[in-house]
Scaffold this motif. Structure first.
Motif, PDB file in Angstrom:
ATOM      1  N   TRP A  98     -17.788  -7.597  -3.287  1.00  0.00           N
ATOM      2  CA  TRP A  98     -17.718  -9.047  -3.131  1.00  0.00           C
ATOM      3  C   TRP A  98     -18.910  -9.451  -2.310  1.00  0.00           C
ATOM      4  O   TRP A  98     -19.681  -8.597  -1.869  1.00  0.00           O
ATOM      5  CB  TRP A  98     -16.399  -9.508  -2.484  1.00  0.00           C
ATOM      6  N   SER A  99     -19.106 -10.720  -2.155  1.00  0.00           N
ATOM      7  CA  SER A  99     -20.292 -11.177  -1.453  1.00  0.00           C
ATOM      8  C   SER A  99     -20.333 -10.597  -0.051  1.00  0.00           C
ATOM      9  O   SER A  99     -19.399 -10.773   0.731  1.00  0.00           O
ATOM     10  CB  SER A  99     -20.296 -12.698  -1.383  1.00  0.00           C
ATOM     11  N   GLY A 100     -21.373  -9.857   0.253  1.00  0.00           N
ATOM     12  CA  GLY A 100     -21.488  -9.211   1.545  1.00  0.00           C
ATOM     13  C   GLY A 100     -20.791  -7.874   1.622  1.00  0.00           C
ATOM     14  O   GLY A 100     -20.840  -7.198   2.650  1.00  0.00           O
ATOM     15  N   GLY A 101     -20.126  -7.502   0.559  1.00  0.00           N
ATOM     16  CA  GLY A 101     -19.415  -6.238   0.544  1.00  0.00           C
ATOM     17  C   GLY A 101     -20.300  -5.092   0.089  1.00  0.00           C
ATOM     18  O   GLY A 101     -21.501  -5.232  -0.077  1.00  0.00           O
ATOM     19  N   SER A 102     -19.693  -3.959  -0.142  1.00  0.00           N
ATOM     20  CA  SER A 102     -20.434  -2.761  -0.474  1.00  0.00           C
ATOM     21  C   SER A 102     -20.980  -2.823  -1.897  1.00  0.00           C
ATOM     22  O   SER A 102     -20.442  -3.511  -2.767  1.00  0.00           O
ATOM     23  CB  SER A 102     -19.539  -1.543  -0.296  1.00  0.00           C
ATOM     24  N   THR A 103     -22.048  -2.094  -2.097  1.00  0.00           N
ATOM     25  CA  THR A 103     -22.621  -1.947  -3.427  1.00  0.00           C
ATOM     26  C   THR A 103     -22.588  -0.482  -3.825  1.00  0.00           C
ATOM     27  O   THR A 103     -22.531   0.415  -2.974  1.00  0.00           O
ATOM     28  CB  THR A 103     -24.065  -2.460  -3.481  1.00  0.00           C
ATOM     29  N   TYR A 104     -22.634  -0.270  -5.123  1.00  0.00           N
ATOM     30  CA  TYR A 104     -22.551   1.099  -5.641  1.00  0.00           C
ATOM     31  C   TYR A 104     -23.363   1.157  -6.910  1.00  0.00           C
ATOM     32  O   TYR A 104     -23.348   0.204  -7.705  1.00  0.00           O
ATOM     33  CB  TYR A 104     -21.092   1.477  -5.895  1.00  0.00           C
ATOM     34  N   TYR A 105     -24.072   2.273  -7.114  1.00  0.00           N
ATOM     35  CA  TYR A 105     -24.965   2.409  -8.253  1.00  0.00           C
ATOM     36  C   TYR A 105     -24.731   3.711  -8.995  1.00  0.00           C
ATOM     37  O   TYR A 105     -24.350   4.735  -8.399  1.00  0.00           O
ATOM     38  CB  TYR A 105     -26.425   2.370  -7.786  1.00  0.00           C
ATOM     39  N   ALA A 106     -24.976   3.679 -10.276  1.00  0.00           N
ATOM     40  CA  ALA A 106     -25.007   4.910 -11.052  1.00  0.00           C
ATOM     41  C   ALA A 106     -26.186   5.750 -10.574  1.00  0.00           C
ATOM     42  O   ALA A 106     -27.224   5.217 -10.172  1.00  0.00           O
ATOM     43  CB  ALA A 106     -25.164   4.592 -12.534  1.00  0.00           C
TER      44      ALA A 106
ATOM     45  N   ARG B  19     -33.809   2.448  -7.826  1.00  0.00           N
ATOM     46  CA  ARG B  19     -34.675   1.636  -8.694  1.00  0.00           C
ATOM     47  C   ARG B  19     -34.083   0.251  -8.955  1.00  0.00           C
ATOM     48  O   ARG B  19     -34.832  -0.717  -9.119  1.00  0.00           O
ATOM     49  CB  ARG B  19     -34.892   2.344 -10.036  1.00  0.00           C
ATOM     50  N   PHE B  20     -32.760   0.146  -9.032  1.00  0.00           N
ATOM     51  CA  PHE B  20     -32.080  -1.116  -9.332  1.00  0.00           C
ATOM     52  C   PHE B  20     -31.372  -1.623  -8.077  1.00  0.00           C
ATOM     53  O   PHE B  20     -30.876  -0.845  -7.265  1.00  0.00           O
ATOM     54  CB  PHE B  20     -31.044  -0.934 -10.424  1.00  0.00           C
ATOM     55  N   THR B  21     -31.299  -2.944  -7.963  1.00  0.00           N
ATOM     56  CA  THR B  21     -30.591  -3.566  -6.850  1.00  0.00           C
ATOM     57  C   THR B  21     -29.755  -4.733  -7.358  1.00  0.00           C
ATOM     58  O   THR B  21     -30.280  -5.614  -8.047  1.00  0.00           O
ATOM     59  CB  THR B  21     -31.580  -4.089  -5.796  1.00  0.00           C
ATOM     60  N   ILE B  22     -28.486  -4.721  -7.006  1.00  0.00           N
ATOM     61  CA  ILE B  22     -27.598  -5.832  -7.345  1.00  0.00           C
ATOM     62  C   ILE B  22     -27.521  -6.772  -6.147  1.00  0.00           C
ATOM     63  O   ILE B  22     -27.451  -6.330  -4.990  1.00  0.00           O
ATOM     64  CB  ILE B  22     -26.197  -5.332  -7.761  1.00  0.00           C
ATOM     65  N   SER B  23     -27.558  -8.065  -6.422  1.00  0.00           N
ATOM     66  CA  SER B  23     -27.486  -9.045  -5.334  1.00  0.00           C
ATOM     67  C   SER B  23     -26.824 -10.315  -5.853  1.00  0.00           C
ATOM     68  O   SER B  23     -26.612 -10.467  -7.060  1.00  0.00           O
ATOM     69  CB  SER B  23     -28.882  -9.364  -4.788  1.00  0.00           C
ATOM     70  N   ARG B  24     -26.509 -11.211  -4.911  1.00  0.00           N
ATOM     71  CA  ARG B  24     -25.840 -12.456  -5.272  1.00  0.00           C
ATOM     72  C   ARG B  24     -26.515 -13.648  -4.589  1.00  0.00           C
ATOM     73  O   ARG B  24     -27.051 -13.502  -3.500  1.00  0.00           O
ATOM     74  CB  ARG B  24     -24.382 -12.456  -4.803  1.00  0.00           C
TER      75      ARG B  24
END
Length: 115
Positions: free
Chosen positions: A53-61, A67-72
Protein backbone atom coordinates in the motif's frame (compact mmCIF):
# COMPACT_ATOMS: atom_id res chain seq x y z
CA UNK A 1 -15.47 -1.03 -9.07
CA UNK A 2 -11.92 -0.01 -9.93
CA UNK A 3 -10.91 0.73 -13.50
CA UNK A 4 -7.19 0.48 -14.32
CA UNK A 5 -5.58 1.81 -17.49
CA UNK A 6 -1.93 1.19 -18.34
CA UNK A 7 0.18 3.31 -20.63
CA UNK A 8 3.82 3.94 -21.45
CA UNK A 9 4.70 0.79 -23.30
CA UNK A 10 6.61 0.79 -26.55
CA UNK A 11 9.69 -0.34 -28.41
CA UNK A 12 13.10 0.25 -26.83
CA UNK A 13 16.61 -1.02 -27.41
CA UNK A 14 18.31 -3.28 -24.93
CA UNK A 15 19.81 -1.24 -22.12
CA UNK A 16 17.15 1.43 -22.43
CA UNK A 17 14.41 2.53 -20.06
CA UNK A 18 10.65 2.88 -20.02
CA UNK A 19 8.19 4.04 -17.41
CA UNK A 20 4.79 2.41 -17.32
CA UNK A 21 1.83 4.13 -15.73
CA UNK A 22 -1.35 2.68 -14.31
CA UNK A 23 -4.10 5.22 -13.76
CA UNK A 24 -7.01 4.24 -11.57
CA UNK A 25 -10.56 5.44 -11.25
CA UNK A 26 -13.32 4.34 -8.92
CA UNK A 27 -11.23 3.98 -5.80
CA UNK A 28 -8.23 5.53 -4.09
CA UNK A 29 -5.19 3.36 -4.70
CA UNK A 30 -3.31 4.46 -1.62
CA UNK A 31 -5.16 1.99 0.58
CA UNK A 32 -4.82 -1.14 -1.54
CA UNK A 33 -2.05 -3.34 -2.78
CA UNK A 34 -0.95 -2.70 -6.35
CA UNK A 35 1.23 -4.80 -8.58
CA UNK A 36 2.65 -5.33 -12.03
CA UNK A 37 2.60 -8.58 -13.98
CA UNK A 38 3.72 -9.51 -17.45
CA UNK A 39 3.01 -12.14 -20.06
CA UNK A 40 5.43 -12.99 -22.83
CA UNK A 41 4.29 -14.78 -26.01
CA UNK A 42 3.70 -18.46 -25.34
CA UNK A 43 4.30 -18.08 -21.61
CA UNK A 44 2.13 -17.78 -18.55
CA UNK A 45 1.55 -14.48 -16.82
CA UNK A 46 4.19 -13.83 -14.19
CA UNK A 47 4.58 -11.54 -11.23
CA UNK A 48 6.92 -8.56 -11.63
CA UNK A 49 6.52 -6.22 -8.66
CA UNK A 50 4.11 -5.19 -5.95
CA UNK A 51 3.55 -2.35 -3.52
CA UNK A 52 1.61 -3.41 -0.48
CA UNK A 53 0.00 0.00 0.00
CA UNK A 54 1.14 3.55 -0.22
CA UNK A 55 4.28 3.78 1.87
CA UNK A 56 4.25 0.08 2.49
CA UNK A 57 6.71 -2.60 1.49
CA UNK A 58 7.65 -3.43 -2.06
CA UNK A 59 8.63 -6.76 -3.52
CA UNK A 60 10.17 -7.73 -6.84
CA UNK A 61 10.68 -10.82 -8.92
CA UNK A 62 14.33 -11.87 -8.94
CA UNK A 63 14.50 -11.32 -12.68
CA UNK A 64 13.83 -7.57 -12.34
CA UNK A 65 15.29 -6.79 -8.92
CA UNK A 66 17.67 -3.86 -9.09
CA UNK A 67 16.38 -2.79 -12.51
CA UNK A 68 12.65 -2.09 -11.97
CA UNK A 69 11.02 0.15 -9.38
CA UNK A 70 7.36 0.34 -8.45
CA UNK A 71 6.07 3.64 -7.08
CA UNK A 72 2.87 5.58 -6.54
CA UNK A 73 1.58 9.11 -6.94
CA UNK A 74 -1.40 9.38 -4.65
CA UNK A 75 -2.38 12.79 -5.92
CA UNK A 76 -2.75 11.33 -9.41
CA UNK A 77 -4.08 7.97 -8.20
CA UNK A 78 -1.46 6.37 -10.39
CA UNK A 79 1.07 3.59 -9.96
CA UNK A 80 4.29 3.46 -11.97
CA UNK A 81 6.82 0.88 -13.01
CA UNK A 82 10.19 2.37 -13.86
CA UNK A 83 12.13 -0.12 -15.96
CA UNK A 84 15.85 0.40 -16.49
CA UNK A 85 18.54 -1.69 -18.16
CA UNK A 86 15.91 -3.44 -20.21
CA UNK A 87 16.70 -6.80 -21.77
CA UNK A 88 15.09 -8.61 -24.71
CA UNK A 89 13.66 -11.14 -22.25
CA UNK A 90 11.64 -8.31 -20.68
CA UNK A 91 9.52 -8.22 -23.83
CA UNK A 92 5.92 -8.88 -22.81
CA UNK A 93 2.50 -7.38 -22.28
CA UNK A 94 2.60 -5.66 -18.90
CA UNK A 95 -0.49 -5.53 -16.71
CA UNK A 96 -1.18 -3.64 -13.54
CA UNK A 97 -3.39 -5.22 -10.92
CA UNK A 98 -4.80 -4.20 -7.60
CA UNK A 99 -6.83 -5.14 -4.59
CA UNK A 100 -7.23 -8.29 -2.58
CA UNK A 101 -6.09 -11.35 -4.51
CA UNK A 102 -5.52 -9.03 -7.48
CA UNK A 103 -9.18 -8.42 -7.99
CA UNK A 104 -8.70 -5.58 -10.48
CA UNK A 105 -6.76 -5.73 -13.77
CA UNK A 106 -5.89 -3.33 -16.52
CA UNK A 107 -5.95 -4.16 -20.22
CA UNK A 108 -2.18 -4.34 -20.60
CA UNK A 109 0.50 -2.42 -22.47
CA UNK A 110 3.06 -3.93 -24.84
CA UNK A 111 6.76 -3.59 -24.08
CA UNK A 112 9.20 -4.74 -26.75
CA UNK A 113 12.95 -4.72 -26.16
CA UNK A 114 15.12 -5.18 -29.23
CA UNK A 115 18.61 -6.63 -29.06
Amino acid sequence: QVHLVESGGGLVQAGGSLRLSCAASGRTLSSIAMGWFRQAPGKEREFVARSRWSGGSTYYADSVKGRFTISRDNAKNTVYLQMNSLKPEDTAVYYCAGGERWRYWGQGTQVTVSS
